[in-house]
Design an enzyme around this catalytic site. Structure first.
Site, PDB file in Angstrom:
ATOM      1  CD  GLU A 166      -3.090  -1.038   0.562  1.00 13.95           C
ATOM      2  OE1 GLU A 166      -3.322   0.049  -0.006  1.00 13.95           O
ATOM      3  OE2 GLU A 166      -3.846  -2.016   0.488  1.00 13.95           O
ATOM      4  CB  CYS A 187      -2.019   7.092   1.136  1.00 12.80           C
ATOM      5  SG  CYS A 187      -3.387   6.328   1.991  1.00 12.80           S
TER       6      CYS A 187
HETATM    7  P1  NAD Z   1       8.169   5.347   4.658  1.00 11.02           P
HETATM    8  O1  NAD Z   1       8.230   4.576   3.401  1.00 11.02           O
HETATM    9  O2  NAD Z   1       9.273   6.277   4.961  1.00 11.02           O
HETATM   10  O3  NAD Z   1       8.090   4.345   5.907  1.00 11.02           O
HETATM   11  C1  NAD Z   1       7.034   3.416   6.037  1.00 11.02           C
HETATM   12  C2  NAD Z   1       7.490   2.242   6.888  1.00 11.02           C
HETATM   13  O4  NAD Z   1       8.418   1.446   6.154  1.00 11.02           O
HETATM   14  C3  NAD Z   1       8.212   2.629   8.175  1.00 11.02           C
HETATM   15  O5  NAD Z   1       7.778   1.784   9.205  1.00 11.02           O
HETATM   16  C4  NAD Z   1       9.665   2.383   7.836  1.00 11.02           C
HETATM   17  O6  NAD Z   1      10.472   2.114   8.941  1.00 11.02           O
HETATM   18  C5  NAD Z   1       9.557   1.182   6.938  1.00 11.02           C
HETATM   19  N1  NAD Z   1      10.685   0.959   6.007  1.00 11.02           N
HETATM   20  C6  NAD Z   1      11.309   1.890   5.247  1.00 11.02           C
HETATM   21  N2  NAD Z   1      12.254   1.299   4.480  1.00 11.02           N
HETATM   22  C7  NAD Z   1      12.203  -0.020   4.734  1.00 11.02           C
HETATM   23  C8  NAD Z   1      12.941  -1.151   4.264  1.00 11.02           C
HETATM   24  N3  NAD Z   1      13.903  -1.031   3.361  1.00 11.02           N
HETATM   25  N4  NAD Z   1      12.623  -2.363   4.757  1.00 11.02           N
HETATM   26  C9  NAD Z   1      11.645  -2.516   5.666  1.00 11.02           C
HETATM   27  N5  NAD Z   1      10.930  -1.487   6.156  1.00 11.02           N
HETATM   28  C10 NAD Z   1      11.198  -0.248   5.706  1.00 11.02           C
HETATM   29  O7  NAD Z   1       6.763   6.126   4.653  1.00 11.02           O
HETATM   30  P2  NAD Z   1       6.202   7.223   5.667  1.00 11.02           P
HETATM   31  O8  NAD Z   1       6.893   8.514   5.464  1.00 11.02           O
HETATM   32  O9  NAD Z   1       6.097   6.672   7.041  1.00 11.02           O
HETATM   33  O10 NAD Z   1       4.688   7.340   5.131  1.00 11.02           O
HETATM   34  C11 NAD Z   1       4.288   8.117   4.061  1.00 11.02           C
HETATM   35  C12 NAD Z   1       4.063   7.307   2.806  1.00 11.02           C
HETATM   36  O11 NAD Z   1       3.166   6.221   3.048  1.00 11.02           O
HETATM   37  C13 NAD Z   1       3.401   8.093   1.685  1.00 11.02           C
HETATM   38  O12 NAD Z   1       4.041   7.798   0.480  1.00 11.02           O
HETATM   39  C14 NAD Z   1       1.964   7.592   1.686  1.00 11.02           C
HETATM   40  O13 NAD Z   1       1.281   7.767   0.466  1.00 11.02           O
HETATM   41  C15 NAD Z   1       2.153   6.176   2.036  1.00 11.02           C
HETATM   42  N6  NAD Z   1       0.935   5.582   2.555  1.00 11.02           N
HETATM   43  C16 NAD Z   1       0.212   4.753   1.751  1.00 11.02           C
HETATM   44  C17 NAD Z   1      -0.973   4.202   2.202  1.00 11.02           C
HETATM   45  C18 NAD Z   1      -1.784   3.299   1.322  1.00 11.02           C
HETATM   46  O14 NAD Z   1      -2.656   2.620   1.860  1.00 11.02           O
HETATM   47  N7  NAD Z   1      -1.565   3.232   0.026  1.00 11.02           N
HETATM   48  C19 NAD Z   1      -1.421   4.478   3.490  1.00 11.02           C
HETATM   49  C20 NAD Z   1      -0.653   5.318   4.300  1.00 11.02           C
HETATM   50  C21 NAD Z   1       0.521   5.854   3.822  1.00 11.02           C
END
Ligand code: NAD
Length: 513
Positions: A265, A299
């Site tokens: 997501e 998102c």
């Molecule tokens: P992010 O990608 O920085 O982090 C999200 C999560 O992923 C965190 O828990 C982080 O620690 C983890 N993570 C990052 N790199 C990783 C890796 N290499 N391996 C394993 N885990 C890893 O995102 P953010 O800044 O927390 O959130 C914002 C983003 O999330 C936006 O792009 C938003 O659109 C998206 N989002 C999407 C949805 C959806 O349902 N499509 C819902 C909410 C947020």
């Protein structure tokens, strides 16, 4: 902050100044370095959480794997009954949890409560589902044979979630995975570790009070390195990851490399098309809420408004006017519409986007800027901005996680608007504002929106539990929450039973011995 009852809320949720999960009963082991959580609301330290080390992780995965073996044997409706009890606790603790979400993440208190309501709704949904989880039966080509399919629990589900929905996304996954018979390990966002601790406290208590095995709800804490412990672990058959497209691409490769399953997501770049037949008043409400709600950090936030030239000036004036009414400030104060961004890095990204759109030839209609002075000490409060732009600008193609709305003009047929709407790499949410039935149906048709969510006469942001949630293209293709999204948390098995005295082979093959 204490005037908004934060200290009382933390106490009720069992969140302390220093949190570690070294006790077994909590299904959470963490003994590594401390992660500090500062509120974007007032910049103050809320508390600390110790991070999960490799050794801690081994304990967690072992507990979860063992717990799963027992949990899967419990009839699904009995698992549903425990989820119902978990839901009772969510209802009881809705206010303190909503408050903590608001204080740690920065969304308005109303939105914090709304997020907990989503948790409650998905649990209700999951309890009903626990009496279904159905497969199909098919007619066998062989006489005296019966063929059907069934869904079995999958195993340990790894959940990685983003900061912007610090509690709801976890429950969208866990409520379903639990009734499906799985154990869950959750790595929440390192930007919102205390909401994770609060949720884990509730789940661990309910599970243990109801005699469930240990390890059905587990928490691991830390940054991406802790997430990676799960993505590369063959003992975790499914990784459900919510966050940026950048993260999704890394996680997808890691998990695919061991042929595990992913539910992704990821980012959106959502648009509302406004046709000449749109109700302008509703368009403005939908667009403004979509663009500035949660300070543009959903998102499904509205990033692009694609307006027909015949109504362009009218819509532009109405939206610019509406932006003058927006109150920015402490999200716990219910008079404010917009709270802070999550941190100063997010503020930088917001400023870069505004610089970039001007550089590329855009025209700022509502000025942005970082707010200073009393009440804005955290440095995370920004003004929602609007820029006239073109869809092909690089910055417009990119998801900036902040309240920046791009106004795009289209002329001629609706087809041109749909082309603009689909002309980005992401495919999460989309909407059309029109009272014209032909336009609405074309937008929803095969040649219409290419997004996972397509709405008519409501905005892009927010979704109900009952439908499957997710998007196409760089949004990752995953679906969670309602409809048949539960199937990904189970393994499918096709069964054929012969109740005759013969053994006829398929396709009429003869194999005489
Ligand atoms: P992010 O990608 O920085 O982090 C999200 C999560 O992923 C965190 O828990 C982080 O620690 C983890 N993570 C990052 N790199 C990783 C890796 N290499 N391996 C394993 N885990 C890893 O995102 P953010 O800044 O927390 O959130 C914002 C983003 O999330 C936006 O792009 C938003 O659109 C998206 N989002 C999407 C949805 C959806 O349902 N499509 C819902 C909410 C947020």
């Amino acid at each position: 902050a204490s005037s908004f009852g934060i200290e009382e809320a933390l106490k009720e949720l069992g969140v302390n100044e220093t949190n570690n999960g070294t006790s077994t009963g909590k299904n959470w082991f963490s003994s590594g370095e401390e992660i500090a959580s500062y509120s974007p609301v007032d910049g103050k330290l809320i508390g600390k959480v110790s991070a999960t080390t490799k050794e801690d992780y081994e304990k967690v995965i072992t507990t979860a794997t063992e717990g799963f073996k027992e949990w899967r044997q419990l009839p699904a409706p009995q698992r549903g009954e425990i989820v119902r009890k978990f839901n009772d606790e969510l209802r009881r603790l809705k206010e303190p949890l909503g408050k903590l979400v608001s204080y740690e993440m920065g969304k308005s208190y109303q939105e914090g409560l709304g997020e907990v309501q989503e948790m409650i709704d998905i649990c209700d949904f999951a309890v009903g589902l626990s009496r279904q989880l159905h497969g199909l039966t098919m007619h066998s080509e062989r006489p005296g044979h019966r063929m059907y399919e069934q869904y079995h629990p999958l195993g340990v589900v790894g959940i990685i979630s983003a900061f912007n929905f610090p509690v709801a996304v976890w429950s969208w996954n866990t409520a379903l995975a639990w009734v499906c018979g799985d154990a869950c390990i959750w790595k929440g966002s390192e930007k919102t570790p205390l909401t994770s601790v609060a949720c884990q406290n509730i789940a661990a208590r309910v599970f243990s009070e109801n005699g469930a095995p240990e390890g059905i709800s587990c928490l691991i804490t830390g940054d991406y390195t802790v997430g990676e412990m799960m993505t590369k672990d063959e003992r975790v058959p499914l990784i459900s990851a919510t966050g940026s497209t950048r993260m999704g691409k890394i996680v997808a490769k890691k998990v695919a490399g061991r042929l595990g399953k992913t539910l992704l997501e990821l980012g959106g770049n959502n648009a509302i098309i406004v046709t000449p037949d749109a109700d302008i008043k509703n368009t403005v409400i939908g667009a403004v809420f979509g663009a500035v709600g949660t300070c543009g950090q959903r998102c499904t936030s509205t990033r692009r408004l694609i307006v027909h030239e015949d109504v362009y000036d009218k819509v532009k004036d109405a939206i610019v006017d509406a932006y003058q009414q927006i109150k920015i400030g402490n999200p716990l104060d219910e008079n404010n519409h917009v709270g802070p961004l999550i941190d100063k890095d997010a503020v930088k990204n917001y400023q870069n986007a505004l610089d970039k759109v001007v550089e590329e030839g855009g025209n700022i209609l509502v000025e942005g800027g970082v707010l200073e002075g009393e009440g804005y000490e955290s440095g995370c409060y920004v003004k929602p901005a609007i820029a006239e732009a073109k869809n092909e600008f690089e910055i417009v193609q990119h998801e900036t996680f902040a309240p920046v709305l791009y106004l795009l003009k289209y002329s001629g047929d609706l087809e041109n608007a749909i082309e603009i709407q689909n002309g980005v790499r992401q495919g999460l949410s989309s909407a059309i504002m029109t009272n014209n039935l032909r336009e609405a149906e074309r937008f929803l048709s095969v040649a219409g929106s290419d997004c996972g969510i397509a709405n008519v006469n409501i905005g892009t942001s927010g979704a109900e539990i009952g439908g499957a949630f997710g998007g196409e293209k760089e949004t990752g293709g995953g679906r969670e929450s309602g409809s048949d999204a539960w199937k990904i948390y189970m393994r499918r098995q096709t069964n054929t039973i012969n109740y005759t005295t013969e053994l006829p082979l398929a396709q009429g093959i003869k194999f005489d011995l």
